[in-house]
Design a protein around this motif. Sequence first.
Motif, short mmCIF file in Angstrom:
data_model
loop_
_atom_site.label_atom_id
_atom_site.label_comp_id
_atom_site.label_asym_id
_atom_site.label_seq_id
_atom_site.Cartn_x
_atom_site.Cartn_y
_atom_site.Cartn_z
N HIS A 63 81.62 65.61 75.96
CA HIS A 63 81.25 64.31 75.37
C HIS A 63 82.49 63.56 74.90
CE1 HIS A 63 79.64 61.75 72.03
NE2 HIS A 63 78.91 61.38 73.11
N VAL A 64 82.62 62.31 75.35
CA VAL A 64 83.77 61.50 74.92
C VAL A 64 83.34 60.51 73.83
CG1 VAL A 64 85.54 59.88 75.68
CG2 VAL A 64 84.83 61.73 77.19
N GLY A 65 82.25 59.87 74.03
CA GLY A 65 81.73 59.02 72.95
C GLY A 65 81.52 57.56 73.29
N PHE A 66 81.95 57.11 74.50
CA PHE A 66 81.79 55.67 74.76
C PHE A 66 80.34 55.28 75.07
CE2 PHE A 66 83.59 57.36 78.80
CZ PHE A 66 82.57 57.08 79.68
N ASP A 67 79.47 56.29 75.13
CA ASP A 67 78.05 55.94 75.28
C ASP A 67 77.49 55.29 74.02
OD1 ASP A 67 78.14 58.14 73.71
OD2 ASP A 67 76.67 59.33 74.84
N SER A 68 78.31 55.30 72.96
CA SER A 68 77.84 54.64 71.73
C SER A 68 78.18 53.15 71.73
CB SER A 68 78.49 55.30 70.50
OG SER A 68 79.86 54.92 70.45
N MET A 69 78.83 52.69 72.81
CA MET A 69 79.25 51.27 72.86
C MET A 69 78.10 50.30 72.57
SD MET A 69 81.87 49.53 73.28
CE MET A 69 81.97 47.78 73.16
N PRO A 70 76.94 50.46 73.24
CA PRO A 70 75.85 49.52 72.93
C PRO A 70 75.48 49.55 71.44
CG PRO A 70 75.33 50.79 74.88
CD PRO A 70 76.57 51.39 74.30
N ASP A 71 75.47 50.74 70.84
CA ASP A 71 75.13 50.83 69.41
C ASP A 71 76.17 50.10 68.57
OD1 ASP A 71 73.05 52.39 70.18
OD2 ASP A 71 74.18 54.26 69.96
N GLN A 72 77.45 50.26 68.99
CA GLN A 72 78.51 49.59 68.23
C GLN A 72 78.30 48.08 68.28
OE1 GLN A 72 82.47 50.72 69.44
NE2 GLN A 72 81.82 52.83 69.79
N LEU A 73 77.96 47.61 69.49
CA LEU A 73 77.74 46.15 69.64
C LEU A 73 76.56 45.69 68.79
CD1 LEU A 73 78.29 45.52 73.45
CD2 LEU A 73 79.74 44.85 71.56
N VAL A 74 75.48 46.47 68.83
CA VAL A 74 74.28 46.11 68.05
C VAL A 74 74.63 46.06 66.57
CG1 VAL A 74 71.99 46.90 67.33
CG2 VAL A 74 72.61 46.94 69.74
N GLU A 110 68.38 30.18 55.93
CA GLU A 110 68.75 31.58 56.22
C GLU A 110 67.49 32.40 56.12
OE1 GLU A 110 71.99 33.69 55.44
OE2 GLU A 110 73.41 32.02 55.37
N LEU A 111 67.12 33.07 57.20
CA LEU A 111 65.92 33.89 57.22
C LEU A 111 66.30 35.35 57.43
CD1 LEU A 111 63.75 31.74 59.64
CD2 LEU A 111 63.84 31.55 57.17
N GLN A 112 65.46 36.24 56.98
CA GLN A 112 65.73 37.65 57.22
C GLN A 112 64.44 38.36 57.63
OE1 GLN A 112 68.30 39.48 54.46
NE2 GLN A 112 68.09 41.51 55.35
N GLU A 113 64.55 39.12 58.70
CA GLU A 113 63.41 39.92 59.15
C GLU A 113 63.95 41.33 59.37
OE1 GLU A 113 61.68 38.85 62.96
OE2 GLU A 113 59.68 39.20 62.13
N ARG A 172 69.59 39.11 59.94
CA ARG A 172 69.66 37.80 59.30
C ARG A 172 69.78 36.71 60.38
NH1 ARG A 172 74.21 37.06 57.09
NH2 ARG A 172 75.15 38.97 57.82
N LEU A 173 69.09 35.63 60.16
CA LEU A 173 69.11 34.53 61.13
C LEU A 173 69.44 33.23 60.40
CD1 LEU A 173 68.45 33.53 64.07
CD2 LEU A 173 66.17 33.02 63.22
N VAL A 210 74.36 42.81 64.25
CA VAL A 210 73.44 42.80 63.10
C VAL A 210 74.21 42.45 61.84
CG1 VAL A 210 71.99 44.27 61.65
CG2 VAL A 210 71.75 44.34 64.13
N CYS A 211 75.40 43.02 61.75
CA CYS A 211 76.23 42.77 60.57
C CYS A 211 76.59 41.28 60.47
CB CYS A 211 77.50 43.59 60.75
SG CYS A 211 78.08 44.24 59.25
N GLN A 212 76.97 40.70 61.62
CA GLN A 212 77.38 39.28 61.63
C GLN A 212 76.19 38.35 61.43
OE1 GLN A 212 79.35 38.55 65.33
NE2 GLN A 212 81.37 39.05 64.52
#
Length: 453
Positions: free
Chosen positions: A41-52, A106-109, A113-114, A56-58
Amino acid sequence: MYPVPVAGVRELLVTSGSTMAAVEVARQMSEGARNLSLSGHVGFDSMPDQLVNKSVCQGFCFNILCVGETGLGKSTLMDTLFNTRFEGDPAAHNQPGVHIKSNNYELQESNVRLKLSIVNSVGFGDQINKEESYKSIVEFIDAQFEAYLQEELKIKRTLHNYHDSRIHVCLYFIAPTGHSLKSLDLVTMKKLDSKVNIVPIIAKADSISKNELQKFKIKIMSELVSNGVQIYQFPTDDETVAEINGTMNAHLPFAVVGSTEEIKIGNKMMKARQYPWGTVQVENENHCDFVKLREMLIRVNMEDLREQTHARHYELYRRCKLEEMGFKDTDPDNKPFSLQETYEAKRNEFLGELQKKEEEMRQMFVMRVKEKESELKEAEKELHDKFDRLKKLHQDEKKKLEDKKKSLDDEINAFKQRKTAAELLQSQAQQSGSQQTLKRDKERKNNPWLCTE
Ligand code: GTP
Ligand code: MG
């Protein structure tokens, strides 16, 4: 296992951290990159999670433009769509022109945040002359593109936290006439279709019967096609949503009903509009297309709308603007033309123009000075002539006066001579008179009988 390329790809993924980079890497990998099987296992399969996580943070932003005549239920539909009550008074119906009003929320669900902007075209369709109605809407959309372009062109850019105000979707509210589109609708949609994703909707659809609605929908779509109006098509290239989007495209324009009023139906509270003859349930797909609109707009295609805005509409605006400014990608021989070369060419062109203008201004200045000089010379000559004329006049007057003075002096002298002569005569006469008197007195003394006369 080939450790070097794997590490290289992994490094690229970890350091880039953006969707575009991930897509680019995927593209490179599919275009001739070697497929490697990993022994651990190298770990780049977490890339989509990192992007998500990062997204979400932004938080996200979504900007909706509502265009439609006053009172068509725009505000009510927004409230119904986002299940909230946005503030906002109904617009006055006597506006001299259309003006744009933008409200940010600013809405939150869950934990997402939106930042939502609802932009309204206040007073649309209220004027007697509606020719210019689309103008302020187009200007507003362009102004948002321009602001983004200016930010992009800055040396110090802050695009990661830039408040993007570009319009992602335009909900065009069509009056439920049951007949056809008004010219105002066609003209406005035609002006907007290259600038924004248009989703046409039939407003207040509860005021039109089911059969009429079907015919009305077909009529609207055929009118849009025959007038060349491009509306937003839900994308069918992503197979996960291709089917639902394909089906929904056939339902356009959505016929919607809005209401914030909740009524108990069965044992559930539902958004509905109550009439003496029955109840229209907003979220019942047999009653209207509200759920379809919400699904398509928010749950399925919100990201595509944002992407289309950037990749299609903004790109078009940017291209036209840069071309207008003189930038191009290829030279007349179709060879690539770098930004640096364009800049140099533009700079030289500008300097050339500047020099030409400078020369023109210099020549104009010299010409003006010459003109002024000759004007002044003319005036000077006129003054000299005037002076000479006056001088001559003065000399003539002086001569005349001198002649007159001389003749007067002569007259005075003659008068004086005559006066002296007269005085002399008078004194002589007086003398001889007194001598005679003396002589008569003497004679009377000597001869008293002499009588006087
Ligand atoms: P302005 O902001 O003044 O342009 O109006 P608007 O387009 O925002 O309309 P608004 O949402 O204020 O609704 C105007 C009236 O229409 C209100 O009385 C609403 O209750 C009513 N209304 C809203 N949606 C619907 C609908 O779907 N059907 C019917 N029949 N009436 C509706
Ligand atoms: Mg309103």
